[in-house]
Design an enzyme around this catalytic site. Structure first.
Site, mmCIF file in Angstrom:
data_model
loop_
_atom_site.group_PDB
_atom_site.id
_atom_site.type_symbol
_atom_site.label_atom_id
_atom_site.label_comp_id
_atom_site.label_asym_id
_atom_site.label_seq_id
_atom_site.Cartn_x
_atom_site.Cartn_y
_atom_site.Cartn_z
ATOM 1 N N PHE A 169 0.847 -1.201 0.000
ATOM 2 C CA PHE A 169 0.000 0.000 0.000
ATOM 3 C C PHE A 169 0.882 1.250 0.000
ATOM 4 O O PHE A 169 0.533 2.267 0.596
ATOM 5 C CB PHE A 169 -0.927 -0.016 1.228
ATOM 6 C CG PHE A 169 -1.784 -1.255 1.303
ATOM 7 C CD1 PHE A 169 -2.900 -1.392 0.493
ATOM 8 C CD2 PHE A 169 -1.447 -2.301 2.158
ATOM 9 C CE1 PHE A 169 -3.682 -2.538 0.549
ATOM 10 C CE2 PHE A 169 -2.221 -3.447 2.225
ATOM 11 C CZ PHE A 169 -3.347 -3.569 1.410
ATOM 12 N N PHE A 278 -7.727 12.191 0.863
ATOM 13 C CA PHE A 278 -8.126 11.872 -0.522
ATOM 14 C C PHE A 278 -9.423 12.568 -0.924
ATOM 15 O O PHE A 278 -10.268 12.006 -1.598
ATOM 16 C CB PHE A 278 -8.171 10.340 -0.740
ATOM 17 C CG PHE A 278 -6.789 9.805 -1.021
ATOM 18 C CD1 PHE A 278 -5.804 9.895 -0.070
ATOM 19 C CD2 PHE A 278 -6.463 9.264 -2.257
ATOM 20 C CE1 PHE A 278 -4.509 9.462 -0.321
ATOM 21 C CE2 PHE A 278 -5.170 8.818 -2.529
ATOM 22 C CZ PHE A 278 -4.195 8.914 -1.548
ATOM 23 N N LEU A 279 -9.529 13.814 -0.464
ATOM 24 C CA LEU A 279 -10.674 14.635 -0.866
ATOM 25 C C LEU A 279 -10.183 15.913 -1.551
ATOM 26 O O LEU A 279 -10.858 16.931 -1.516
ATOM 27 C CB LEU A 279 -11.533 14.994 0.349
ATOM 28 C CG LEU A 279 -12.517 13.934 0.846
ATOM 29 C CD1 LEU A 279 -13.329 14.461 2.027
ATOM 30 C CD2 LEU A 279 -13.481 13.472 -0.257
ATOM 31 N N GLY A 286 -3.797 9.705 -11.371
ATOM 32 C CA GLY A 286 -2.990 8.980 -12.352
ATOM 33 C C GLY A 286 -2.029 8.067 -11.624
ATOM 34 O O GLY A 286 -2.297 7.637 -10.504
ATOM 35 N N CYS A 289 -0.723 2.870 -10.321
ATOM 36 C CA CYS A 289 -1.615 1.931 -9.616
ATOM 37 C C CYS A 289 -3.100 2.178 -9.815
ATOM 38 O O CYS A 289 -3.824 1.260 -10.212
ATOM 39 C CB CYS A 289 -1.296 1.944 -8.122
ATOM 40 S SG CYS A 289 0.167 0.986 -7.765
#
Ligand code: UDX
Ligand code: UDX
Length: 459
Positions: A169, A278-279, A286, A289
């Site tokens: 991750f 992640f907002l 891009g 992954c």
């Protein structure tokens, strides 16, 4: 423990270097001899913060070696990581031919030197654990056949190994940090022996010995069957990509109704069920992954007769988002033919030299098609002189040279150094002082104060 990592791309190299740093004996194998020579000379083939320093200290301690000899790696390692790339095919499926080649090679080199754990670190299609086992066994059989023909006797090597899925991750640009400070470690296997060895391998990380905050409780270890571990990787990346597409969609609506998506993101992110990460709305996701993994999961679902509509929508929103900067440029400048557009940043995210599926590539292609001249400055690409096979773009060596003569600038990558540029000077060098902030990263008021017309995404 004795570890062999096969494939020294972003994931393999970081994994190998970090495992040696926490005390294991690691041999990294790559079939690219030039790369191996570079690493043997102490240089990292990729830019990743903190990696070179760890590579140097681990090599000096004698715990880290590099080779192109797979047989030597297989012989030395008791835990063998497969970390070769699984790039997307035009159909959206993952190209697993490198994993296959490595699995076959491992089988061909298992010489009865004891039990081995074969770990899939590469992101492989769901169900690949059993497939890897089969290919390794094929490799064993091929070798036995060859040696029995040569010696005219039956070869008697009993393969003794198990397969584990251990997805990564790691975020590029903070991959070393992420290795030492994981949110969780996922281990998928039906072998208790293999799981026990993997737990021993990761014990220093689980107990936070190398973490930034050593007082935190141990890292959760999630033990599953093989397929669930493989699915966890796809589900995690698909969720994150969908989360970004969601906020990008909200940004597009904000643009129309006159709301500010950065305030909306703050307002919803404080809800602990949603979370603030992640907002960040922008010109799309891009990298190596997200695009590959979301497409692969959609493809797997299709294979099993399921239409993954939500993920298809996340991809479509992302494709549309890649044109947002262009739409804003057209709105501002009308005709783009004959105009000069300067891109601040090229890589798909900051702190990496990776250009795989970077939004900048779409923008360059679209601007070229419309007859605009494209220039770019990127802290890594410009500095290292890496052309990355880029065409249709003039690479400048600093931001002021970039601004000179531009009709508009577009911030493509949120590199920290872009916060500190002399925008006042840059505005004076531009033909039209327009800046599109494709990552909602810059200080709007400060830019407007120096005479730049500022346009964000959804603000
Ligand atoms: C990794 C994963 O393994 C991939 O599945 C995941 O989704 C993203 O991260 P990455 O580290 O980006 O891939 O791989 P890449 O940069 O393509 O490097 C792979 C390395 O493996 C290269 O150095 C290549 O030379 C090497 N390789 C490839 C081998 O050693 N043997 C092979 O047969 C093929
Ligand atoms: C991702 C996953 O985060 C990591 O766990 C996985 O294993 C590998 O793939 P990476 O691709 O290195 O990591 O970068 P990430 O930080 O996830 O960003 C991916 C893309 O999303 C970048 O283009 C980035 O600019 C974009 N992004 C990210 C946004 O547009 N908004 C955000 O809020 C966050």
């Amino acid at each position: 423990m004795r570890v062999c990592v096969i494939g020294t791309g972003y994931v393999g190299l970081v994994t190998g270097v970090c495992l040696s740093h926490i005390g294991h004996d690691v041999i990294c194998v790559d079939n690219n001899e030039e790369k191996v020579k570079l690493m043997q000379s102490g240089q990292s083939p990729i830019y990743e913060p903190g990696l070179s320093e760890l590579m140097k200290s681990s090599s000096e301690s004698g715990r880290l070696q590099f080779t192109s000899d797979l047989a030597k790696g297989v012989e030395q390692g008791e835990i063998l990581f497969i970390a070769v790339g699984t790039p997307p095919l035009p159909t959206g499926e993952s190209d697993t031919r490198y994993v296959e080649a490595v699995a076959r090679g491992i089988g061909a080199n298992l010489n009865g030197s004891g039990y081995k754990v074969i770990v899939n670190k590469s992101t492989v299609p769901i169900g690949s654990g059993d497939w890897v086992r089969m290919i390794v066994l094929d490799g064993v059989k091929e070798r036995q056949k060859a040696s029995s023909v040569a010696t005219n006797a039956e070869a008697t090597i009993e393969p003794n190994f198990d397969v584990v899925s251990n997805p990564e991750f790691l975020r590029e640009g903070s991959a070393v940090y992420d290795t030492f400070n994981p949110d969780r470690i996922v281990l998928g296997s039906n072998s208790e022996k293999a799981i026990a060895m993997m737990k021993e391998l990761y014990e220093p990380l689980v107990s936070r010995e190398f973490a930034e905050d050593k007082s935190l409780p141990p890292v959760p270890v999630v033990v599953t069957d093989l397929s669930s571990a493989e699915m966890i990787k796809y589900a995690a990346n698909s969720f994150l990509a969908t989360k970004i597409s969601f906020i990008n969609e909200i940004a597009n609506i904000c643009d129309r109704v006159g709301a500010d998506v950065t305030q909306v993101a703050k307002g919803i992110g404080l809800d602990s069920r949603i979370g603030s990460k992640f907002l960040n709305a922008g010109i799309g996701w891009g990298g190596s992954c997200f695009p590959k993994d979301v497409s692969a999961l959609i493809h797997t679902a299709d294979d099993y007769g399921y239409n993954a509509e939500l993920m298809k929508a996340a991809v479509n929103v992302n494709i549309r988002q890649r044109s947002i900067a262009l739409e804003k440029l057209q709105h501002e400048l009308k005709i783009l033919k004959g105009k000069t557009i300067g891109l601040l940043g090229l890589t798909f995210k900051p702190d990496t030299d990776d250009m795989r599926d970077a939004p900048a590539l779409n923008l360059i292609e679209q601007l070229n098609r419309l007859g605009a001249k494209v220039k770019a400055y990127d802290p890594i690409v410009s500095q290292s002189g890496l052309s990355h096979g880029l065409s249709g773009v003039i690479i400048e060596t600093n931001a002021e040279m970039l601004a000179d003569g531009c009709d508009a600038l577009v911030l493509v990558t949120d590199w920290k150094e872009f916060l500190k540029l002399d925008y006042s000077k840059m505005a004076k060098l531009m033909t039209h002082p327009v800046i599109i902030d494709g990552r909602n990263f810059l200080d709007r008021e400060a830019l407007e104060a120096v005479g730049l017309r500022y346009l964000g995404i959804g603000r």
